[in-house]
Design an enzyme around this catalytic site. Structure first.
Site, PDB file in Angstrom:
ATOM      1  N   ASP A  99       2.674   6.460  -2.034  1.00  0.00           N
ATOM      2  CA  ASP A  99       1.773   5.396  -1.600  1.00  0.00           C
ATOM      3  C   ASP A  99       2.026   4.208  -2.531  1.00  0.00           C
ATOM      4  O   ASP A  99       1.671   4.228  -3.713  1.00  0.00           O
ATOM      5  CB  ASP A  99       0.323   5.888  -1.710  1.00  0.00           C
ATOM      6  CG  ASP A  99      -0.687   4.836  -1.263  1.00  0.00           C
ATOM      7  OD1 ASP A  99      -0.383   3.637  -1.387  1.00  0.00           O
ATOM      8  OD2 ASP A  99      -1.785   5.218  -0.817  1.00  0.00           O
ATOM      9  N   GLU A 107       0.750   8.149  -5.748  1.00  0.00           N
ATOM     10  CA  GLU A 107       0.828   6.700  -5.705  1.00  0.00           C
ATOM     11  C   GLU A 107       1.985   6.285  -6.610  1.00  0.00           C
ATOM     12  O   GLU A 107       2.314   7.001  -7.554  1.00  0.00           O
ATOM     13  CB  GLU A 107      -0.500   6.091  -6.192  1.00  0.00           C
ATOM     14  CG  GLU A 107      -1.606   6.326  -5.179  1.00  0.00           C
ATOM     15  CD  GLU A 107      -3.014   6.060  -5.681  1.00  0.00           C
ATOM     16  OE1 GLU A 107      -3.229   5.064  -6.389  1.00  0.00           O
ATOM     17  OE2 GLU A 107      -3.898   6.859  -5.347  1.00  0.00           O
ATOM     18  N   HIS A 157       0.091  -0.632  -4.366  1.00  0.00           N
ATOM     19  CA  HIS A 157       0.048  -1.613  -5.462  1.00  0.00           C
ATOM     20  C   HIS A 157       1.426  -1.859  -6.065  1.00  0.00           C
ATOM     21  O   HIS A 157       1.542  -2.519  -7.102  1.00  0.00           O
ATOM     22  CB  HIS A 157      -0.934  -1.154  -6.539  1.00  0.00           C
ATOM     23  CG  HIS A 157      -2.330  -1.058  -6.025  1.00  0.00           C
ATOM     24  ND1 HIS A 157      -3.172  -2.135  -5.965  1.00  0.00           N
ATOM     25  CD2 HIS A 157      -3.004  -0.018  -5.472  1.00  0.00           C
ATOM     26  CE1 HIS A 157      -4.321  -1.756  -5.426  1.00  0.00           C
ATOM     27  NE2 HIS A 157      -4.244  -0.480  -5.124  1.00  0.00           N
ATOM     28  N   SER A 171      -4.023   3.025  -8.349  1.00  0.00           N
ATOM     29  CA  SER A 171      -4.827   1.862  -7.975  1.00  0.00           C
ATOM     30  C   SER A 171      -5.916   1.517  -8.983  1.00  0.00           C
ATOM     31  O   SER A 171      -6.247   0.352  -9.145  1.00  0.00           O
ATOM     32  CB  SER A 171      -5.454   2.080  -6.605  1.00  0.00           C
ATOM     33  OG  SER A 171      -6.285   3.221  -6.619  1.00  0.00           O
ATOM     34  N   LYS A 181      -2.359  -6.219   0.301  1.00  0.00           N
ATOM     35  CA  LYS A 181      -2.466  -6.508  -1.132  1.00  0.00           C
ATOM     36  C   LYS A 181      -1.461  -7.594  -1.500  1.00  0.00           C
ATOM     37  O   LYS A 181      -1.685  -8.747  -1.167  1.00  0.00           O
ATOM     38  CB  LYS A 181      -2.356  -5.215  -1.919  1.00  0.00           C
ATOM     39  CG  LYS A 181      -3.666  -4.431  -1.691  1.00  0.00           C
ATOM     40  CD  LYS A 181      -3.711  -3.023  -2.135  1.00  0.00           C
ATOM     41  CE  LYS A 181      -5.083  -2.437  -1.755  1.00  0.00           C
ATOM     42  NZ  LYS A 181      -5.105  -0.984  -1.711  1.00  0.00           N
ATOM     43  N   ASN A 227      -6.559  -8.063  -5.106  1.00  0.00           N
ATOM     44  CA  ASN A 227      -5.239  -7.429  -5.016  1.00  0.00           C
ATOM     45  C   ASN A 227      -4.206  -8.354  -4.370  1.00  0.00           C
ATOM     46  O   ASN A 227      -3.119  -7.909  -4.020  1.00  0.00           O
ATOM     47  CB  ASN A 227      -5.330  -6.137  -4.203  1.00  0.00           C
ATOM     48  CG  ASN A 227      -6.307  -5.151  -4.813  1.00  0.00           C
ATOM     49  OD1 ASN A 227      -6.360  -5.005  -6.032  1.00  0.00           O
ATOM     50  ND2 ASN A 227      -7.085  -4.492  -3.987  1.00  0.00           N
ATOM     51  N   HIS A 262      -5.712   8.356  -3.984  1.00  0.00           N
ATOM     52  CA  HIS A 262      -6.642   7.473  -3.267  1.00  0.00           C
ATOM     53  C   HIS A 262      -7.383   8.222  -2.152  1.00  0.00           C
ATOM     54  O   HIS A 262      -6.832   9.128  -1.528  1.00  0.00           O
ATOM     55  CB  HIS A 262      -5.821   6.321  -2.668  1.00  0.00           C
ATOM     56  CG  HIS A 262      -6.646   5.198  -2.125  1.00  0.00           C
ATOM     57  ND1 HIS A 262      -7.070   5.157  -0.818  1.00  0.00           N
ATOM     58  CD2 HIS A 262      -7.107   4.058  -2.716  1.00  0.00           C
ATOM     59  CE1 HIS A 262      -7.752   4.037  -0.624  1.00  0.00           C
ATOM     60  NE2 HIS A 262      -7.790   3.353  -1.754  1.00  0.00           N
TER      61      HIS A 262
HETATM   62  C1  LIG Z   1      -5.858  -0.104  -0.860  1.00  0.00           C
HETATM   63  C2  LIG Z   1      -5.175   1.197  -0.820  1.00  0.00           C
HETATM   64  C3  LIG Z   1      -4.915   1.836   0.389  1.00  0.00           C
HETATM   65  C4  LIG Z   1      -5.492   1.343   1.695  1.00  0.00           C
HETATM   66  O1  LIG Z   1      -4.864   0.209   2.171  1.00  0.00           O
HETATM   67  P1  LIG Z   1      -5.679  -0.774   3.143  1.00  0.00           P
HETATM   68  O2  LIG Z   1      -4.622  -1.518   3.858  1.00  0.00           O
HETATM   69  O3  LIG Z   1      -6.529  -1.607   2.270  1.00  0.00           O
HETATM   70  O4  LIG Z   1      -6.477   0.101   4.068  1.00  0.00           O
HETATM   71  C5  LIG Z   1      -4.166   2.987   0.370  1.00  0.00           C
HETATM   72  N1  LIG Z   1      -3.726   3.517  -0.782  1.00  0.00           N
HETATM   73  C6  LIG Z   1      -3.977   2.943  -1.969  1.00  0.00           C
HETATM   74  C7  LIG Z   1      -3.443   3.581  -3.206  1.00  0.00           C
HETATM   75  C8  LIG Z   1      -4.718   1.779  -2.036  1.00  0.00           C
HETATM   76  O5  LIG Z   1      -4.993   1.231  -3.212  1.00  0.00           O
END
Ligand SMILES: *Cc1c(COP(=O)(O)O)cnc(C)c1O
Length: 381
Positions: free
Chosen positions: A207, A178, A210, A182, A230, A48, A134
């Site tokens: 969220d 999101e 990505h 993801s 990411k 990522n 997620h």
């Molecule tokens: C990776 C991810 C998270 C968590 O983030 P980290 O910093 O890796 O703990 C939260 N939400 C989504 C949609 C993700 O893909």
């Protein structure tokens, strides 16, 4: 009652039998999009680190400088003595990138959702999420004690019905989605979701794990959360929103209050990475172009993000294809339940600004060689 180890060994055996056992494999990230696993150099399509910032010389230099000056650990939570001035600089940068008044950095994205959602929502409230939300959104919802309802993936009709039939029975209402999903790589219809939220007096939380660095933030969202791990290539999580919300979260978000602050070197590196994202939008464009080159060469619908899934159905099939690709020098991890719904095991390809055109062609010709182009179904079309 069996001994703990006997009990767990049985559980693991049954995971193995259904191709759902997971294991950790040592993987060194060396140069560009390449990794070393089992002594073998592999071209990776499953990181990522979309912009290649984890190895960017300026990011590394910022971390080194702060590390030498401030040492490794932060020593305490932010509310005790851990609130290094580098936090303010980083949070101002985040707020400016998202166009909000303020921001708050957490230990990780996972901890952000587990802290923010229960701090804002409680037992008299309603939280509505997309079915594909997620894991850490679901954990945050559970901790909040609010009523939880889910709509089928990106279905506005479904969301509308939940709001229409339930909104009046609750005090506050939060819709969580999101921005870029993801495991599917498609985007939420945020214009429509924010319009519904106005109509039904609900707040919207996005969220953007990505999305950062790849797609623009949506202005009408109340709560922007995301990760620094990411596209930013570092580590940590964040939430951006109004000053009032951030002031409140400093008082109520348990995962920020009772957990040690992030190392100063990491804060400096994340700030540098965000500056690069801000001043070099061509990196995000390149990553997106790479994903679109892939979908074009495979005859798939145009990629909406840097994530392109190829649905395979059974977990065993996804594992098999992943192993075959690895034998051809390509790293693409199989994604299986419970990360994705049952029967939708897949290969999830991610593209970065570091991939060369020839490398994407190499991936496509390998998939062709394995006879899996044409028979694969893209998700959600
Ligand atoms: C990776 C991810 C998270 C968590 O983030 P980290 O910093 O890796 O703990 C939260 N939400 C989504 C949609 C993700 O893909």
């Amino acid at each position: 009652m069996p001994a703990l180890d006997t009990y767990l060994a049985e559980k693991i055996t049954s995971l193995e039998a259904t191709s759902l056992k997971r294991s950790l494999y040592d993987t060194e990230h060396v140069d560009g999009a390449y990794v070393i696993r089992n002594g073998k150099r592999l071209l990776s399509f499953c990181s990522n680190d979309y912009l290649g910032l984890s190895h960017h010389p300026e990011v590394i230099r910022a971390a080194e400088k702060a590390l030498k000056r401030y040492g490794m650990g932060a020593g305490a939570s932010r509310l005790v003595t851990g609130n290094h001035p580098l936090y303010r600089q980083l949070e101002e940068k985040l707020a400016s990138l998202k166009g909000t008044e303020a921001a708050l950095v957490f230990g990780s994205g996972y901890l952000t959702n587990m802290g923010v959602i229960p701090a804002l929502m409680g037992k008299d409230d309603l939280i509505i999420t997309d079915k594909l939300a997620h894991s850490c959104i679901l954990q945050g919802v559970k901790l909040s004690g609010a009523t939880h309802k889910r709509y089928s993936h990106n279905s506005l009709d479904f969301l509308f019905n939940i709001l229409k039939n339930n909104r009046n029975n609750y005090k506050n209402c939060l819709i969580v989605t999101e921005s870029v999903f993801s495991m599917d790589g498609d985007m939420a219809p945020l214009d429509e979701i924010t319009a519904l939220s106005c109509e039904y007096d609900a707040w919207v939380m996005v969220d953007d794990a990505h999305g950062l660095g790849i797609v623009a933030p949506h202005p009408a969202v109340d709560i922007h959360m995301g990760t620094l791990s990411k596209a930013a290539g570092v580590y940590g999580g964040y939430v951006c929103g109004s000053r009032a919300m951030i002031d409140y979260l400093v008082n109520k978000a348990a995962t920020a209050i009772y957990s040690t602050a992030l190392p100063p070197s990491l804060l400096a590196a994340a700030h540098r990475a965000l500056s690069i994202i801000e001043t070099q939008p061509e990196l995000g464009r390149k990553a997106l172009e790479n994903a679109r080159l892939f979908t074009q060469l495979c005859g798939l619908p145009k990629a909406q993000s840097t994530i392109v899934p190829l649905l395979l159905g059974e977990a065993s099939r996804a594992l098999e294809l992943s192993t075959q690709l690895e034998n051809l020098g390509l790293l693409v991890t199989a994604i299986r339940p419970p990360t994705v719904p049952k029967g939708t095991a897949r290969l999830r390809f991610t593209f970065s600004a570091l991939h060369e055109k020839s490398e994407i062609e190499q991936l496509v010709s390998s998939l062709e060689r394995l006879g899996c182009l044409g028979c694969l179904e893209p998700a959600h079309v």
